[in-house]
Each structure stands twice: as structure tokens, then as C-alpha cells.
Write an enzyme that holds these catalytic residues in place. Structure first.
Site, PDB file in Angstrom:
ATOM      1  N   HIS A  56       0.841  -1.200   0.000  1.00 52.05           N
ATOM      2  CA  HIS A  56       0.000   0.000   0.000  1.00 52.05           C
ATOM      3  C   HIS A  56       0.882   1.259   0.000  1.00 52.05           C
ATOM      4  CE1 HIS A  56      -4.002  -1.837   1.677  1.00 52.05           C
ATOM      5  NE2 HIS A  56      -3.550  -2.484   0.619  1.00 52.05           N
ATOM      6  N   GLU A  58       0.844   3.910   1.836  1.00 53.29           N
ATOM      7  CA  GLU A  58       1.306   4.348   3.157  1.00 53.29           C
ATOM      8  C   GLU A  58       2.484   3.507   3.641  1.00 53.29           C
ATOM      9  OE1 GLU A  58      -1.738   3.403   2.195  1.00 53.29           O
ATOM     10  OE2 GLU A  58      -3.280   4.117   3.574  1.00 53.29           O
ATOM     11  N   CYS A  86      -6.162   1.665   5.860  1.00 53.46           N
ATOM     12  CA  CYS A  86      -6.788   0.408   6.290  1.00 53.46           C
ATOM     13  C   CYS A  86      -6.188  -0.036   7.626  1.00 53.46           C
ATOM     14  CB  CYS A  86      -6.592  -0.673   5.231  1.00 53.46           C
ATOM     15  SG  CYS A  86      -4.876  -1.300   5.159  1.00 53.46           S
ATOM     16  N   CYS A  89      -2.299  -0.520   7.500  1.00 50.93           N
ATOM     17  CA  CYS A  89      -1.549   0.743   7.456  1.00 50.93           C
ATOM     18  C   CYS A  89      -1.684   1.512   8.769  1.00 50.93           C
ATOM     19  CB  CYS A  89      -2.012   1.584   6.275  1.00 50.93           C
ATOM     20  SG  CYS A  89      -1.609   0.803   4.692  1.00 50.93           S
TER      21      CYS A  89
END
EC number: 3.5.4.33
Lengths: 146, 146
Positions: A56, A58, A86, A89
């Protein structure tokens, strides 16, 4: 805050990252990390490109910022991210003890707040910067996939 | 299950990984991922070595297993991990849709279950395999740090 270095300015940089994801046919989410008005890390979603659920925006920005700083705690750092992080993260942000997280669009389904997950007590959270633009790119992406 | 390839056998391999972490003065947590009785990925905590809060044993094993399989979903895979995964790792396991997670020791403070986090509905969870041995290495590590 300097007139140049506004939240809008930095979120637009995160949105640029989301556009790079879109170019690779990835879910268009982008993130940057800023320290003392300097962008020290950038990331965009690469889960399909890398066939890796952990890739992801992040996560990549967190790893990259720690690498830049030479330390794993992201003190005096702000994450700008185009979509609410999410659970994964948020967990990583917790460990990083990052000072501030600025989020554009909410994710009612997968977002950490909807799932009752807390960031570190040291972390300030701000919502709504460039919300419409950062949502729009996601809505258009999912429309095109139907 | 084949007599050789028991849960104890595989958890001992995860514990071997925890010992590799200990040798590097890292919090001794290890993980492996097994598919069809074959170990396809290994990981141990490297957060200090890599100065990266995301470098947990499970995260590395997830990335490595997906790389081995050439796909991001860990179907027919089992994670063996010496300590209950944290929020971040549970979030990553959710995205991976892994079939089974076998956990040695509970983590009442940082573990995902204590924090009300759910894995994917497809994921079976099992506790208590080699619990004492996997706890002991952690207890000894933290004692030595006092």
C-alpha cells in the site's frame, strides 16, 4: 504554516502519487510524508504490480521515510494520504508514532476508524483536505472496472 | 497430516526464525508459511536491523510467499507464527486471505484478538502450538533488557 506549504499543496502531491498508481492500473491511492515542510517520502499503491498485499502507498512511504531519517520513529512527520488508511496501514502508523496524519477521503468500509482502530496517542488526525478530488479518482477507477 | 509434518514440526521452524532474530538482538519473533507441507517463506523480526517498523516476521513471510506463488492471495497456505500478530500484521493477513494461521503464544496487549480485529472469513485460527517455548524466548529477551 508558510503560504506555499499548505495542506492542500501537500495533499495535491499525494494525489499526484495516486495518478501514478492509476497509470499502472492500480487502485489510485497515494501518500507522501513531510518533515519540516520537506517531502521526505512518497508512495503509491503497487499491490498488483508487486503482487504483494502489503504494498500500500502508506506502507511504502513509512518504510521510505524511516530510511531517509535513519530511525524508525517518524517524529515531526506528517503523512498526507488520499484515502483513509486500512487496518494494516493504521497498525504500521501506530508503530511509527508519526506526529500527524492528514486524510483526504473517508473509507467507511475498510478505513481504520470504521473498524475501531486507534493510532498512537501522539498522532494527530485531520480529515477532509481535497476530499472531493481524491474520492473522484477512486470512483472513476471503480466505474471503469465494472 | 503426515507424521513428520505436524504443527509442532512447523512451529519449531518458526521458532528457529525467532532464534535468528535473537542473534541480531531483535525481539525474537519468527514466522513461516507452509503450502502443501512445503515451507515456501520464512521471516523473522528485523525492525531494528532495517530501522523499519513494518519489518515484522509475518510481513516479510507474507511478501515472500506471494513472491514464491506469483500471486498475492495465499490460498491453501498456513502461517506459523511464534507470537499473536499485531494489528498491522493482522491487516496484512486479512488482505492475503490466507487459509490458516497457527499461533504459539498470545499477546494480550498488542495482539489482534485483544484489539478486536478480525482476520478474513476464509481464515482458520489455531492457538497454543509450542506456546511455552515460544513465550519463553520472549520472556528471556525482555528480562535481559531490563
Amino acid at each position: 504554516m508558510n503560504e506555499l506549504f499548505t495542506d492542500d499543496y501537500f495533499m495535491r502531491k499525494a494525489l499526484d502519487e495516486a495518478h501514478y498508481a492509476l497509470e499502472k492500473d492500480e487502485v489510485p491511492i497515494g501518500a507522501i510524508i513531510v518533515s519540516n515542510n520537506k517531502i521526505i517520502a512518497k508512495g503509491h499503491n503497487l499491490t498488483e504490480t508487486l503482487t504483494d498485499v502489503t504494498a500500500h502507498a502508506e506502507m511504502q512511504a513509512i518504510t521510505s521515510a524511516a530510511n531517509y531519517l535513519g530511525g524508525k520513529y517518524l517524529k515531526n512527520c506528517t503523512l498526507y494520504v488520499t484515502l483513509e488508511p486500512c487496518t494494516m496501514c493504521a497498525g504500521a502508523l501506530y508503530w511509527s508514532q508519526i506526529s500527524k496524519v492528514v486524510i483526504a477521503a473517508k473509507d467507511e468500509k475498510r478505513g481504520f476508524l470504521s473498524n475501531g482502530i486507534k493510532l498512537h496517542p501522539k498522532t494527530e488526525i485531520q480529515f477532509g483536505v481535497l476530499e472531493n478530488e481524491c474520492s473522484e479518482i477512486l470512483i472513476e477507477f471503480f466505474k471503469s472496472k465494472r
